[in-house]
Design a protein around this motif. Structure first.
Motif, mmCIF file in Angstrom:
data_model
loop_
_atom_site.group_PDB
_atom_site.id
_atom_site.type_symbol
_atom_site.label_atom_id
_atom_site.label_comp_id
_atom_site.label_asym_id
_atom_site.label_seq_id
_atom_site.Cartn_x
_atom_site.Cartn_y
_atom_site.Cartn_z
ATOM 1 N N LEU A 27 0.826 -1.207 0.000
ATOM 2 C CA LEU A 27 0.000 0.000 0.000
ATOM 3 C C LEU A 27 0.858 1.254 0.000
ATOM 4 O O LEU A 27 0.365 2.354 0.214
ATOM 5 C CB LEU A 27 -0.938 -0.011 1.216
ATOM 6 N N LYS A 52 -1.809 -3.784 -6.337
ATOM 7 C CA LYS A 52 -3.143 -3.323 -6.758
ATOM 8 C C LYS A 52 -4.233 -4.120 -6.054
ATOM 9 O O LYS A 52 -5.316 -3.599 -5.778
ATOM 10 C CB LYS A 52 -3.277 -3.476 -8.272
ATOM 11 N N GLN A 55 -4.731 -2.542 -2.831
ATOM 12 C CA GLN A 55 -5.514 -1.313 -2.927
ATOM 13 C C GLN A 55 -6.982 -1.605 -3.214
ATOM 14 O O GLN A 55 -7.880 -0.970 -2.663
ATOM 15 C CB GLN A 55 -4.925 -0.414 -4.013
ATOM 16 N N ARG A 58 -8.679 -2.522 -0.090
ATOM 17 C CA ARG A 58 -9.013 -1.331 0.692
ATOM 18 C C ARG A 58 -10.298 -0.707 0.166
ATOM 19 O O ARG A 58 -11.178 -0.326 0.913
ATOM 20 C CB ARG A 58 -7.878 -0.306 0.584
ATOM 21 N N ALA A 59 -10.357 -0.621 -1.172
ATOM 22 C CA ALA A 59 -11.492 0.056 -1.787
ATOM 23 C C ALA A 59 -12.782 -0.714 -1.533
ATOM 24 O O ALA A 59 -13.816 -0.130 -1.184
ATOM 25 C CB ALA A 59 -11.243 0.217 -3.280
ATOM 26 N N ARG A 62 -13.975 -0.309 1.958
ATOM 27 C CA ARG A 62 -14.610 0.991 2.181
ATOM 28 C C ARG A 62 -16.064 0.943 1.693
ATOM 29 O O ARG A 62 -16.983 1.402 2.375
ATOM 30 C CB ARG A 62 -13.821 2.045 1.413
ATOM 31 N N PHE A 86 -4.300 3.905 6.039
ATOM 32 C CA PHE A 86 -5.298 4.893 5.634
ATOM 33 C C PHE A 86 -6.541 4.151 5.202
ATOM 34 O O PHE A 86 -6.494 2.944 4.926
ATOM 35 C CB PHE A 86 -4.777 5.757 4.482
ATOM 36 N N GLY A 87 -7.613 4.870 5.160
ATOM 37 C CA GLY A 87 -8.869 4.273 4.711
ATOM 38 C C GLY A 87 -9.281 3.117 5.586
ATOM 39 O O GLY A 87 -9.867 2.144 5.124
ATOM 40 N N GLU A 91 -12.091 4.964 10.225
ATOM 41 C CA GLU A 91 -12.151 6.263 9.545
ATOM 42 C C GLU A 91 -13.384 6.352 8.664
ATOM 43 O O GLU A 91 -14.151 7.315 8.734
ATOM 44 C CB GLU A 91 -10.896 6.463 8.689
ATOM 45 N N ASP A 248 -18.267 2.166 -7.206
ATOM 46 C CA ASP A 248 -18.809 3.532 -7.232
ATOM 47 C C ASP A 248 -18.876 4.031 -8.671
ATOM 48 O O ASP A 248 -19.825 4.684 -9.067
ATOM 49 C CB ASP A 248 -17.901 4.468 -6.423
ATOM 50 N N THR B 2 -6.712 10.779 6.937
ATOM 51 C CA THR B 2 -7.129 11.254 5.609
ATOM 52 C C THR B 2 -6.800 12.727 5.468
ATOM 53 O O THR B 2 -7.189 13.529 6.316
ATOM 54 C CB THR B 2 -8.639 11.062 5.416
ATOM 55 N N TYR B 36 -4.217 8.660 -10.463
ATOM 56 C CA TYR B 36 -5.060 7.758 -9.674
ATOM 57 C C TYR B 36 -4.584 6.311 -9.717
ATOM 58 O O TYR B 36 -4.484 5.653 -8.662
ATOM 59 C CB TYR B 36 -6.529 7.869 -10.114
ATOM 60 N N THR B 39 -1.902 5.626 -7.266
ATOM 61 C CA THR B 39 -2.121 6.097 -5.900
ATOM 62 C C THR B 39 -2.778 5.005 -5.056
ATOM 63 O O THR B 39 -3.724 4.370 -5.499
ATOM 64 C CB THR B 39 -3.036 7.337 -5.907
ATOM 65 N N ALA B 40 -2.230 4.815 -3.856
ATOM 66 C CA ALA B 40 -2.807 3.813 -2.960
ATOM 67 C C ALA B 40 -3.888 4.452 -2.105
ATOM 68 O O ALA B 40 -3.867 4.369 -0.888
ATOM 69 C CB ALA B 40 -1.721 3.214 -2.080
ATOM 70 N N THR B 41 -4.815 5.123 -2.746
ATOM 71 C CA THR B 41 -5.842 5.813 -1.963
ATOM 72 C C THR B 41 -7.071 4.939 -1.849
ATOM 73 O O THR B 41 -7.275 4.005 -2.628
ATOM 74 C CB THR B 41 -6.223 7.139 -2.638
ATOM 75 N N SER B 42 -7.860 5.216 -0.861
ATOM 76 C CA SER B 42 -9.120 4.498 -0.764
ATOM 77 C C SER B 42 -10.257 5.350 -1.306
ATOM 78 O O SER B 42 -11.416 4.969 -1.238
ATOM 79 C CB SER B 42 -9.395 4.100 0.690
ATOM 80 N N MET B 43 -9.867 6.514 -1.817
ATOM 81 C CA MET B 43 -10.899 7.377 -2.407
ATOM 82 C C MET B 43 -11.337 6.826 -3.758
ATOM 83 O O MET B 43 -10.567 6.136 -4.426
ATOM 84 C CB MET B 43 -10.335 8.788 -2.609
ATOM 85 N N THR B 44 -12.565 7.163 -4.164
ATOM 86 C CA THR B 44 -12.998 6.830 -5.528
ATOM 87 C C THR B 44 -12.351 7.825 -6.482
ATOM 88 O O THR B 44 -11.799 8.848 -6.061
ATOM 89 C CB THR B 44 -14.527 6.948 -5.656
ATOM 90 N N ARG B 45 -12.444 7.486 -7.751
ATOM 91 C CA ARG B 45 -11.867 8.383 -8.750
ATOM 92 C C ARG B 45 -12.447 9.788 -8.615
ATOM 93 O O ARG B 45 -11.724 10.786 -8.640
ATOM 94 C CB ARG B 45 -12.190 7.878 -10.166
ATOM 95 N N THR B 46 -13.746 9.874 -8.454
ATOM 96 C CA THR B 46 -14.417 11.165 -8.365
ATOM 97 C C THR B 46 -13.946 11.931 -7.138
ATOM 98 O O THR B 46 -13.618 13.132 -7.200
ATOM 99 C CB THR B 46 -15.940 10.947 -8.279
ATOM 100 N N GLU B 47 -13.882 11.214 -6.030
ATOM 101 C CA GLU B 47 -13.414 11.862 -4.801
ATOM 102 C C GLU B 47 -11.985 12.370 -4.978
ATOM 103 O O GLU B 47 -11.639 13.449 -4.515
ATOM 104 C CB GLU B 47 -13.463 10.874 -3.636
ATOM 105 N N HIS B 84 -1.574 9.713 -0.238
ATOM 106 C CA HIS B 84 -1.051 8.371 -0.520
ATOM 107 C C HIS B 84 -0.547 8.193 -1.932
ATOM 108 O O HIS B 84 -0.525 7.084 -2.453
ATOM 109 C CB HIS B 84 -2.086 7.289 -0.187
#
Lengths: 270, 719
Positions: A27, A52, A55, A58-59, A62, A86-87, A91, A248, B2, B36, B39-47, B84
């Motif tokens: 991550l 991936k 990740q 994680r997604a 969430r 994170f995530g 949180e 999403d 975050t 994106y 990126t190791a984010t947990s956000m969606t693309r839109t976010e 991230h």
């Protein structure tokens, strides 16, 4: 677990790769030691898409937390939570539903110590050092008892953890024990590594990496996950590759195909 | 954790108008598409895209700021790391999009060259921010994970220390002894229990486990330790003797195993010891008690059979000798002088027998009341076994002196000698026993050597003797009754009870077959008691309620019964329990049993007569027929032997016999005695005897011995 001496829990030795610290490295985190990074690098070499999958896990976690919150659930039991980066569940959950209660469970004492540090000052989240192989110890832990009300629905999160249980350890029975403790209306989230995807060779290489940790990785097919949902009603779309579980935004073509080597499913306890 | 949307520093001097919002959004969309996936984010693309809009705005302001300060873009790099974008691969994408699209979408009021130059410097600043944040984050996370590792280790160590403290407490206070030695055998640790067992800590600590040798340990104990140390066995479990600090012996139940390190290499030896000294002593005492006779201290029957079995199972070519000794007349000693004297006599005999043993392969055991056996394992020849028997007889030839009384002791010995092959212990002993009886029958105080033919002859007699007690227990005896008829009027006066043995193998046996055997073994006492009781009950049942018929019952008393101290009480009890009037009972005693009886010996008989019971002198005329004794014997009936009546069977009768009978009858009547005659077989005889004045007759002419119902029928017919 009983044959391991009580003074030598997993993860305590920084020269032995730890599942949770390898995951952190995937991550992009630095909560890891050279032995973890070395193992992670070997895994990535064998199967470049593996970060991936982390990740994507994680997604999906969430999304599943939000699904639970939408059903009015405000209690979460996350088993195999690893190193909080994170995530995390608390949180996401506490952002969506302030005051939501979260209990993290891991058998890695370093991960637990780290979680404890991260959660300091958060009265709604706690961490328990316990092992999924002994589900009663999780349910009966004082932290669990204090934080969660087992009479009310909760979300049981088994994200990227059941694939560390061998068949001999009878994962279906372990899950059934947890299930029996859940109130009707509870949800269970399971994600699991699978060989079903497009690059099984790479998966096998990654599997070999985990042989060197204290917890080998067991691939299972979609059919092999079915018994885990005994007593649950699978919610749509059933057990599917990670990006396909209630996305999403529609999965993009440029997504790494490696993420298809993870399966996700959510069950609703009847 | 975050990151919130990065806020631009608005410390810059002049705030330019800036690019329109939709332009910034378009820029953010392109930027997001590029970053994106990395990126190791947990956000969606839109976010994520929304997250990038403020950063785009910050870049736009920095680009157009006056004075231009590229450092304003540093927080953009910082913010991306916080979101991230930690993969170094992301940096070219981050900078590439700024380079290609920032000027285009912001459309700054600058010259093209100035805009390009500023854009390049902004990229440098973003890279600085990214690198700084990455370094900070890495260091922070490394510190955090190290902290967690240290804390986890501390927790584990605390748990280990706690666990060690608990184990130490268990170790120290355990009731079982625990010792740890290194692989060379040096004792490193012992607990209090070991100290207590050995009597001193210094006696154990730092010494070598091989040092404690004790003669009671077999060589196999040390062998076991060697095998374990060489890895040939995991551990061992033995009973081992140790010398204590004070020199006494400690017996321990010892269990030794290896303690291994994480790789499985043996590191230490672990010994668990349980003190079994007392238990062992107790077992030995119990074992001694179980195998020795409490009275004489000689080996007992169990011990003897164990030794005999050992001798018999000792390979081919083995021989053995057995001398079976039974004291002659010991029962008489017990009966006349009491058990205490008898016991002391046995102790003295045992002492003498012990002195007859001349080598360790000879053993003497007491296997019964006055029965002893000497076992000779592998004797050189038969003569040696006979010599042993002779030594025993010699040892018994001198009377035993007890309380100033000289008690003669003699014994009869049966000798068995021969190869052990194919013999069973029971056979050997039976043969010796039979042979001993042969010695007894030959007068006692001698030995006889077993001989198969003699064994076979004695077998029935021996078998019957041995079975007597069991036969009584199993109710194999029954009684037949022979009527006694009043010669005067032919009416039934009574009946004589005659005991029979319904032997499961030999069929119905008459008293002559087993009464002598019962007499010689003492079984006559319980048997006689049973006959007396049964006959008394039977006679009572004959006595009908109207009292019209009240027959007597005659019961025989053997010489041994006569001397039994409980005789009077038993007679009284039989009368009591049956309800039979004493006058209806007549006890028959043989003349020979009373010969030589002094006044003491007659006392019981007198007391029985005093009860009102009749006493008959049986078989009169076969012994001394000492007429003068009739004067003082407590008898009321004379039973004439059939020898006298034989001559009266025919008509005319033998005149001499007639005279004798007439004389005896006259004498008896003169002394107030009645006369019963046995062996009446013909009518003529009966007539004769009545004419001669005899009172009662018994014989086939009147009735053979039969079941009690037969007598009843006879009585009915008679009435």
């Amino acid at each position: 677990m009983t044959d391991r001496p009580s003074w030598a829990p997993p993860g305590i030795d920084p020269t032995v790769p730890s599942v949770s610290r390898i995951y952190d490295y995937f991550l992009g985190g630095s909560h890891n030691f050279e032995a973890d990074r070395e193992a992670a690098r070997v895994a990535i070499q064998a199967f470049p898409g593996i970060p991936k999958i982390g990740q994507a896990n994680r997604a999906v976690m969430r999304r599943a937390v939000r699904f639970a919150v939408d059903r009015g659930i405000t209690q979460f039991l996350d088993i195999g939570s690893g190193i909080p980066t994170f995530g995390n569940v608390h949180e996401v959950a506490q952002a969506a539903s302030p005051g939501a209660k979260v209990v993290y469970v891991d058998n890695d004492p370093v991960a637990v110590a780290h979680s404890r540090a991260v959660l300091e000052g958060n009265d709604e989240a706690t961490v328990v050092m316990a092992d999924l192989r002994d589900p009663r110890s999780i349910l009966e832990a004082p932290e669990t008892r204090a934080m969660l009300d087992l009479r009310r629905p909760m979300a049981l999160m088994l994200v990227a953890v059941v694939h560390f249980l061998s068949d001999e350890e009878r994962p279906a029975e372990i899950i059934a024990t947890l299930r029996d403790a859940l109130a009707p209306g509870s949800v269970m989230v399971v994600t699991h590594a699978t060989m079903d995807g497009p690059t099984p060779q790479g998966q096998r290489g990654a599997q070999q990496v985990y042989q060197r940790t204290t917890t080998p990785l067991i691939m299972r097919t979609r059919e092999q996950l079915e018994p885990f949902f005994d007593g649950f009603e699978l919610v749509e779309p059933g057990v599917v590759p990670l990006p396909y579980w209630r996305p999403d935004t529609p999965p993009a073509d440029d997504d790494d195909p490696a993420v298809l080597h993870g399966l996700a499913g959510v069950g609703l306890k009847r | 954790m975050t990151p919130g949307p990065a806020t631009a520093g608005d410390g810059a001097g002049k705030a330019p108008a800036g690019a329109p919002e939709d332009s910034l959004r378009r820029f953010a969309a392109i930027w997001s598409r590029a970053i994106y996936p990395l990126t190791a984010t947990s956000m969606t693309r839109t976010e994520f895209e929304d997250h990038l809009v403020p950063l785009a705005r910050l870049l736009d302001r920095a680009l157009q700021a006056s004075p231009f300060d590229p450092r304003a873009a540093v927080p953009v790099g910082t913010a991306l790391v916080a979101a991230h974008c930690t993969d170094p691969e992301a940096l070219p994408s981050i900078l590439g999009v700024i380079d290609a699209y920032l000027v285009l979408y912001c459309a700054p009021d600058l010259t093209v060259d100035e805009a390009r130059a500023r854009c390049a410097r902004l990229q440098h600043a973003v890279a600085v921010g990214f690198a700084q944040a990455m370094r900070e984050r890495t260091l922070q996370e490394q510190e955090a994970i190290l902290h967690a590792a240290i804390s986890a280790r501390a927790d584990a160590e605390a748990a280990l220390a706690g666990s060690e403290a608990r184990f130490r407490a268990v170790f120290e206070s355990a009731a079982i002894g625990i010792g740890i030695a290194d692989m060379d055998g040096r004792v490193l640790e012992i607990n209090d229990a070991v100290t207590r067992m050995f009597g001193s800590e210094a006696h154990v600590m730092r010494r070598n486990v091989g040092e404690w040798v004790h003669p009671d340990n077999g060589p196999e104990v040390r062998g076991l330790n060697g095998e374990m140390l060489r890895g040939e066995r995991e551990g061992y479990h033995v009973e081992k003797a140790y010398p204590r600090a004070d020199g006494s012996v400690l017996w321990a139940n010892l269990k030794v195993s290896l303690l291994r390190d994480a790789e499985g290499r043996p590191q230490y030896q672990l010994a668990l010891l349980e003190d079994i000294t007392e238990r062992r002593g107790l077992l030995r005492r119990l074992r001694h008690q179980a195998t020795h006779d409490a009275l004489t201290g000689l080996p007992n029957r169990t011990h003897f059979f164990e030794s005999l079995d050992r001798a018999l199972s000792a390979g081919p070519g083995g021989r053995l000798g057995v001398c079976y000794l039974d004291l002659d007349g010991f029962k008489a000693v017990n009966d006349s002088l009491g058990h205490a004297v008898g016991d002391r006599l046995l102790v003295a005999v045992a002492e003498r027998l012990r002195s007859c043993l001349t080598s360790p392969d000879q053993l003497v055991a007491r296997i019964g009341g006055d029965e002893f056996v000497a076992l000779y394992t592998d004797p050189p020849d038969a003569a040696e076994v006979v010599a042993l028997a002779q030594r025993i007889l010699d040892a018994l030839s001198t009377p035993v002196s007890l309380d100033g009384r000289e008690l003669p002791v003699h014994g009869s010995i049966g000798i068995v000698h021969g190869p052990t092959r194919g013999r069973a212990a029971a056979d050997v002993l039976r043969s010796a026993d039979i042979t001993m009886y042969r010695a007894k029958e030959l007068g006692g105080n001698r030995y006889e050597v077993a001989d198969p033919e003699a064994d076979a002859r004695a077998i029935t007699r021996h078998g019957l003797t041995n079975r007597l007690p069991l036969a009584l227990e199993r109710g194999e005896f029954f009684i037949e009754y022979q009527p006694l008829i009043a010669l005067e009027d032919g009416s039934i006066r009574g009946a004589e009870a005659l005991v029979r043995w319904c032997h499961p193998v030999h069929g119905v046996l008459g008293p002559d077959r087993f009464i002598p055997l019962a007499e010689s073994t003492g079984q006559i006492v319980p048997l006689g008691r049973w006959v007396l009781q049964a006959a008394a009950r039977q006679a009572r049942s004959w006595q009908s309620p109207d009292g019209g018929c009240a027959p007597h019952v005659n019961v025989n008393l053997s010489p041994m019964q006569l001397h039994h101290p409980d005789l009077v009480a038993e007679v009284a009890r039989a009368l009591d329990e049956s309800g039979l009037p004493p006058a209806s009972l007549c006890l028959e005693v043989t003349e020979s049993a009373l010969i030589g009886a002094d006044e003491d010996a007659l006392k019981p008989l007198r007391r029985i007569a005093d009860l009102g019971v009749e006493i008959a002198l049986d078989d009169f005329g076969t012994g001394y027929s000492n007429l003068s004794s009739l004067r003082w014997l407590p008898v009321s009936v004379l039973k004439l032997d059939r020898a006298f009546t034989r001559g009266l069977r025919h008509s005319p009768p033998d005149p001499v016999d007639s005279k004798i009978v007439e004389g005896i009858v006259s004498l008896a009547h003169g002394l107030g005695l009645t006369v019963t005659v046995e062996g009446v077989e013909t009518r003529a005889q009966a007539e004769q005897l009545r004419a001669l004045g005899c009172d009662t007759g018994q014989g086939w002419y009147y009735g053979r011995p039969g079941p009690p119902e037969a007598l009843h029928k006879l009585a009915m017919a008679d009435a």
